[in-house]
Design an enzyme around this catalytic site. Structure first.
Site, PDB file in Angstrom:
ATOM      1  N   TYR A   1       0.854  -1.187   0.000  1.00 15.31           N
ATOM      2  CA  TYR A   1       0.000   0.000   0.000  1.00 15.31           C
ATOM      3  C   TYR A   1       0.889   1.236   0.000  1.00 15.31           C
ATOM      4  O   TYR A   1       1.872   1.315   0.757  1.00 15.31           O
ATOM      5  CB  TYR A   1      -0.912   0.042   1.224  1.00 15.31           C
ATOM      6  CG  TYR A   1      -1.666   1.352   1.359  1.00 15.31           C
ATOM      7  CD1 TYR A   1      -2.865   1.546   0.705  1.00 15.31           C
ATOM      8  CD2 TYR A   1      -1.132   2.414   2.090  1.00 15.31           C
ATOM      9  CE1 TYR A   1      -3.542   2.753   0.783  1.00 15.31           C
ATOM     10  CE2 TYR A   1      -1.795   3.625   2.175  1.00 15.31           C
ATOM     11  CZ  TYR A   1      -3.002   3.784   1.525  1.00 15.31           C
ATOM     12  OH  TYR A   1      -3.655   4.986   1.595  1.00 15.31           O
TER      13      TYR A   1
ATOM     14  N   GLU B   1      -3.577   7.562  -3.966  1.00 12.10           N
ATOM     15  CA  GLU B   1      -3.415   6.251  -3.336  1.00 12.10           C
ATOM     16  C   GLU B   1      -3.183   5.176  -4.395  1.00 12.10           C
ATOM     17  O   GLU B   1      -3.859   5.151  -5.428  1.00 12.10           O
ATOM     18  CB  GLU B   1      -4.679   5.932  -2.527  1.00 12.10           C
ATOM     19  CG  GLU B   1      -4.668   4.617  -1.805  1.00 12.10           C
ATOM     20  CD  GLU B   1      -5.951   4.394  -1.021  1.00 12.10           C
ATOM     21  OE1 GLU B   1      -5.988   4.784   0.157  1.00 12.10           O
ATOM     22  OE2 GLU B   1      -6.926   3.868  -1.602  1.00 12.10           O
TER      23      GLU B   1
END
Length: 380
Positions: free
Chosen positions: A101, A189
């Site tokens: 992530y 993101e």
């Protein structure tokens, strides 16, 4: 304003962030054609602005172009959390060795951007954050200095990224920072950022949120807005330059100035009522803008009363009164309205409203109390 995955990844690619080969399709035939170009084995991904697409069946693996067409037919007929799927992204399928992530967002407590990363990326990153917050690495970024190379290297070490990938990771993190800064984003993101079996770093999914207040600088991004996720009243409000947010209460609010609007909502709550919306008509609002604001408030069927609270400085109270009268003549409201006008041309505004059988108030406390009373069916 949120962007779809395919829109975010297109922007990532322009900044040098590696993404899978693929294109967006609006119908099954296009999906089949794209799959054929990519060699048949693809991932068909619904493009809706909600999380949990995979768990809802909106992301499927196709082993052939024919299967891609069939899955696109299925997915394009879906609704995910109430939103219709109008497009699918057809991406090449890749073999994944590891998921990571990586994201940048605002840290309001420190008043700085923050780079966040985790060795455990993928669909359950929220669970990782809740269960093991220590596994989410956070690095504050000085907005004047930007993301420094040593910071990205520290992150790479902290998430146990193999050393051969450090240089690529540092370049990718720097590119993500430039995306964040140059698009006035509040969130960028990549989840997951993957290490593929052929040893590449690849942004498999992307998400971006843009600051609405900065969209005047980004006409190209403003055009990408998806209206499916927005209430019709909010779309209408934006046409007139109104700041409007629908809430769940029964007292509609029309106020000039964000601070006064918040205070008005607070005092309605204090006296036992519930605001139906936040609506700031702004400074210098003319009669047409006021009329539009009142129409938007009255379009909410939950509204049982309307509180109009105007402190006339730049905004003239007589102009507000003319707007109220214009909207009343057009909409023919069937709910009581409480009006408080104070400031520039307030007396003229009150005279204009004198024959309109509106409830008036001198103070905000009085206006809030009367609004709550009439919303409950009582007399003001």
């Amino acid at each position: 304003m949120n962007l779809h995955e395919y829109q975010a990844k297109q922007i990532f690619s322009r900044y040098g962030i590696p993404i899978p080969r693929g294109r967006v399709a609006a119908n099954p035939a296009e999906a089949k054609q794209i799959a054929e170009e990519l060699g048949g084995k693809v991932v068909v991904k619904s493009q809706v602005l909600v999380g949990g697409r995979g768990k809802a069946g909106g992301i499927r693996l196709a082993k052939s172009s024919q299967e891609a067409e069939e899955l696109a037919t299925l997915i394009l007929g879906m609704e995910i959390k109430g939103l219709p799927v109008r497009k699918v992204l057809v991406d090449e399928a890749v073999s994944i060795e590891k998921e990571i992530y990586l994201g940048i967002t605002n840290d309001r407590s420190s008043r700085k951007p923050v780079l966040m990363a985790s060795a455990e990326g993928g669909v359950d990153i929220e669970e990782v954050a809740a269960r093991s917050p220590d596994k989410i690495i956070k690095i504050l970024i000085d907005p004047l200095l930007g993301l420094r190379e040593y910071q990205s290297r520290d992150v790479a070490v902290s998430i146990d990224l193999p050393k051969p990938f450090w240089r690529s990771f540092i370049s990718l993190a720097e590119a993500l920072w430039r995306v964040y800064r140059e698009t006035d984003a509040t969130l960028v993101e990549i989840n997951p950022l993957v290490i593929t079996n052929d040893q590449r770093l690849l942004a498999l999914d992307g998400k971006m949120s843009i600051d609405d207040n900065a969209l005047f600088r980004h006409a190209d991004l403003a055009e990408k807005r998806d209206l499916d996720v927005e209430a019709p009243a909010e779309i209408e409000a934006r046409k007139y330059g109104l700041s409007y947010i629908k809430l769940d209460g029964e007292i509609g609010c029309m106020v000039n100035g964000a601070g006064l609007a918040m205070a008005t909502m607070d005092i309605i709550k204090l006296y036992g009522g519930y605001p139906a919306n936040f609506l700031d008509i702004g400074g210098g609002a003319g009669a047409d803008k006021v009329a539009a604001a009142l129409r938007i408030i009255l379009s909410d069927t939950n509204v049982k009363a309307v509180l109009i609270n105007i402190f006339g400085g730049i905004t003239r109270c007589d102009e507000v009164a003319r707007g109220i009268l214009a909207a009343i003549g057009e909409v023919q409201p069937n709910v009581p309205m409480v009006v408080r006008l104070v400031g520039t041309n307030a007396e003229e505004g009150r005279r204009l409203l004198a024959d309109a059988q509106l409830i008036t108030a001198e103070t905000l406390v009085e206006a809030a109390q009367k609004s709550v009373q009439v919303a409950r069916g009582g007399a003001a």
